[in-house]
Write a protein that holds these residues in place. Structure first.
Motif, PDB file in Angstrom:
ATOM      1  N   PHE A 156     -53.634  19.384  25.362  1.00 34.35           N
ATOM      2  CA  PHE A 156     -52.722  18.255  25.184  1.00 34.35           C
ATOM      3  C   PHE A 156     -52.125  18.374  23.789  1.00 34.35           C
ATOM      4  N   ARG A 157     -50.812  18.270  23.740  1.00 32.41           N
ATOM      5  CA  ARG A 157     -50.123  18.499  22.461  1.00 32.41           C
ATOM      6  C   ARG A 157     -50.172  17.244  21.590  1.00 32.41           C
ATOM      7  N   GLN A 158     -50.416  17.453  20.302  1.00 32.52           N
ATOM      8  CA  GLN A 158     -50.542  16.383  19.310  1.00 32.52           C
ATOM      9  C   GLN A 158     -49.503  16.618  18.222  1.00 32.52           C
ATOM     10  N   THR A 159     -49.216  15.558  17.469  1.00 35.20           N
ATOM     11  CA  THR A 159     -48.113  15.625  16.512  1.00 35.20           C
ATOM     12  C   THR A 159     -48.634  15.643  15.079  1.00 35.20           C
ATOM     13  N   THR A 160     -48.216  16.651  14.318  1.00 32.65           N
ATOM     14  CA  THR A 160     -48.599  16.661  12.897  1.00 32.65           C
ATOM     15  C   THR A 160     -47.351  16.558  12.034  1.00 32.65           C
ATOM     16  N   SER A 161     -47.543  16.041  10.818  1.00 40.54           N
ATOM     17  CA  SER A 161     -46.412  15.831   9.925  1.00 40.54           C
ATOM     18  C   SER A 161     -46.874  15.931   8.474  1.00 40.54           C
ATOM     19  N   SER A 162     -45.955  16.308   7.616  1.00 39.01           N
ATOM     20  CA  SER A 162     -46.271  16.267   6.182  1.00 39.01           C
ATOM     21  C   SER A 162     -45.807  14.947   5.573  1.00 39.01           C
ATOM     22  N   LYS A 163     -45.102  14.122   6.374  1.00 38.69           N
ATOM     23  CA  LYS A 163     -44.478  12.903   5.842  1.00 38.69           C
ATOM     24  C   LYS A 163     -45.316  11.647   6.049  1.00 38.69           C
ATOM     25  N   ALA A 164     -45.612  11.357   7.300  1.00 38.00           N
ATOM     26  CA  ALA A 164     -46.289  10.091   7.607  1.00 38.00           C
ATOM     27  C   ALA A 164     -46.940  10.176   8.980  1.00 38.00           C
ATOM     28  N   ALA A 165     -47.903   9.313   9.213  1.00 40.52           N
ATOM     29  CA  ALA A 165     -48.526   9.255  10.538  1.00 40.52           C
ATOM     30  C   ALA A 165     -47.513   8.732  11.547  1.00 40.52           C
ATOM     31  N   PRO A 219     -51.562  21.603  20.445  1.00 39.37           N
ATOM     32  CA  PRO A 219     -52.930  21.159  20.700  1.00 39.37           C
ATOM     33  C   PRO A 219     -53.843  21.403  19.485  1.00 39.37           C
ATOM     34  N   LEU A 220     -54.901  20.606  19.385  1.00 36.51           N
ATOM     35  CA  LEU A 220     -55.788  20.678  18.215  1.00 36.51           C
ATOM     36  C   LEU A 220     -56.365  22.079  17.956  1.00 36.51           C
ATOM     37  N   PRO A 221     -56.820  22.806  18.989  1.00 35.31           N
ATOM     38  CA  PRO A 221     -57.393  24.130  18.684  1.00 35.31           C
ATOM     39  C   PRO A 221     -56.395  25.055  17.967  1.00 35.31           C
ATOM     40  N   ILE A 222     -55.122  24.933  18.291  1.00 38.32           N
ATOM     41  CA  ILE A 222     -54.114  25.757  17.610  1.00 38.32           C
ATOM     42  C   ILE A 222     -53.908  25.280  16.184  1.00 38.32           C
ATOM     43  N   ILE A 223     -53.886  23.970  15.990  1.00 37.56           N
ATOM     44  CA  ILE A 223     -53.720  23.424  14.633  1.00 37.56           C
ATOM     45  C   ILE A 223     -54.844  23.968  13.752  1.00 37.56           C
TER      46      ILE A 223
END
Ligand code: X2X
Length: 339
Positions: A156-165, A219-223
């Motif tokens: 399941f794909r999750q969203t990451t950012s350097s700016k804000a949650a 997905p988390l494992p890739i992150i």
């Protein structure tokens, strides 16, 4: 092996009767009858590569050295677009494109990535091991590619950012987010109000590092294995897409294998795929605390605002039209009414 050693080996074998030569050589030293290349886009530490190596080892052993699969991980042979072209031309024999990526060639393959369609893995595997998966495999087959029965898990794909949650759809407004090279990803993130950019996975780390984009989704494992936590601060568990890898072979290369070898190769790849699914499931449970320890701030938004925004923007009706009633109907058989 140097020329000298090869020659000396041959000389010492000249005393051996012809039929004995093959048996006398250690199996690894014999050239395989079918030496096939498999390319993928993930670091060697990802379960996909660990289980693919397990399958390749088993195949070499069970075919008594006749089929050798050499793995080229981590975009060594080029990015996804290059590998897709290579597996079509026969430059490589195997590739594992994500459903999102193979959809550039086989549009219906993106159907599992419709936003917020699947709520859990039971639904996912019922659909992908059942009629929906069969429908997509048939479409892949029409492109003269062979798709193995069992999809491998991306997650399941999750969203990451350097700016804000990202706490609700509002937070995606205008966000410069990298998405895979896939029409569905672009359409979905535009529908959500973001400013998506298509980049191959091989470009993701550097584009986040140099701030070409501020965010990405995976997905988390890739992150974890691609160390994206080094260049991102926030990780929002949006679960917006379920994504998997199709294990595919060049059609001609697959058909060159005699039936007994096909059986061995397919069993090894499908069974390692089933184990890889379990690996990802376990990782999903353990990786959150690891990512937190590495400095990512994790939050868990609910899905309502995202779904509402996608409905309003016409995302579901557009993609129902693009996939067609048959495929959409098969998806809804597994997940319930979507649009
Ligand atoms: O490119 C990505 O984000 C990845 C690794 O998840 C895919 O293969 C679609």
């Amino acid at each position: 092996m140097s020329q000298v050693t090869r020659r000396s080996v041959l000389r010492s074998l000249s005393a051996v009767p012809a039929a004995g030569i093959a048996a006398a050589l250690p199996s690894m030293a014999r050239a395989a009858e079918f030496s096939y290349k498999y390319g993928n886009n993930l670091p060697v530490t990802h379960p996909l590569n660990i289980r693919a190596q397990e399958a390749a080892d088993r195949i070499l052993k069970e075919t008594k050295g006749r089929v050798e699969i050499k793995i080229f991980p981590n975009n060594q042979l080029g990015g996804d677009t290059d590998m897709l072209a290579q597996v079509r031309s026969g430059g490589i024999e195997f590739f594992t494109p994500s459903a999102l990526v193979i959809a550039t060639l086989v549009p219906v393959a993106a159907i599992n990535a419709v936003g917020f369609a699947f709520s859990d893995y039971n639904q996912v595997w019922n659909a992908m091991d059942g009629k929906l998966g069969a429908h997509v495999r048939a479409a892949i087959g029409k492109m003269r590619l062979y798709a193995f029965d069992k999809m491998w898990d991306n997650g399941f794909r999750q969203t990451t950012s350097s700016k804000a949650a990202v706490t609700s759809a509002k937070d995606l407004d205008g966000l410069k987010i990298r998405v895979p090279v896939s029409p569905l990803s672009i359409s979905m993130f535009k529908g959500l109000g973001a400013a998506p950019a298509s980049l191959q996975f091989s470009e993701v780390y550097s584009s986040l590092q140099t701030k070409i984009v501020d965010a990405q989704e995976n997905p988390l494992p890739i992150i974890q294995v691609a160390k994206l936590y080094e260049v991102q601060k926030f990780c929002s568990l949006t679960n917006h897409i379920w994504d998997g890898y199709w294990f595919i072979a060049n059609g001609k290369a697959w058909d060159r294998l005699p039936a007994d070898l096909k059986t061995i190769v397919a069993a090894a790849i499908n069974e390692s795929g089933m184990k890889q699914r379990e690996d990802i499931k376990k990782l999903n449970d353990s990786v959150v605390s690891d990512l937190e320890a590495k400095g990512l701030s994790i939050n868990r938004p609910t899905s309502e605002s995202f779904r509402a925004k996608l409905r309003e923007s016409g995302f579901y009706s557009e993609w129902k039209g693009r996939f067609g009633n048959e495929a959409w109907g098969l998806l809804e058989q597994s997940v319930g009414k979507l649009a």
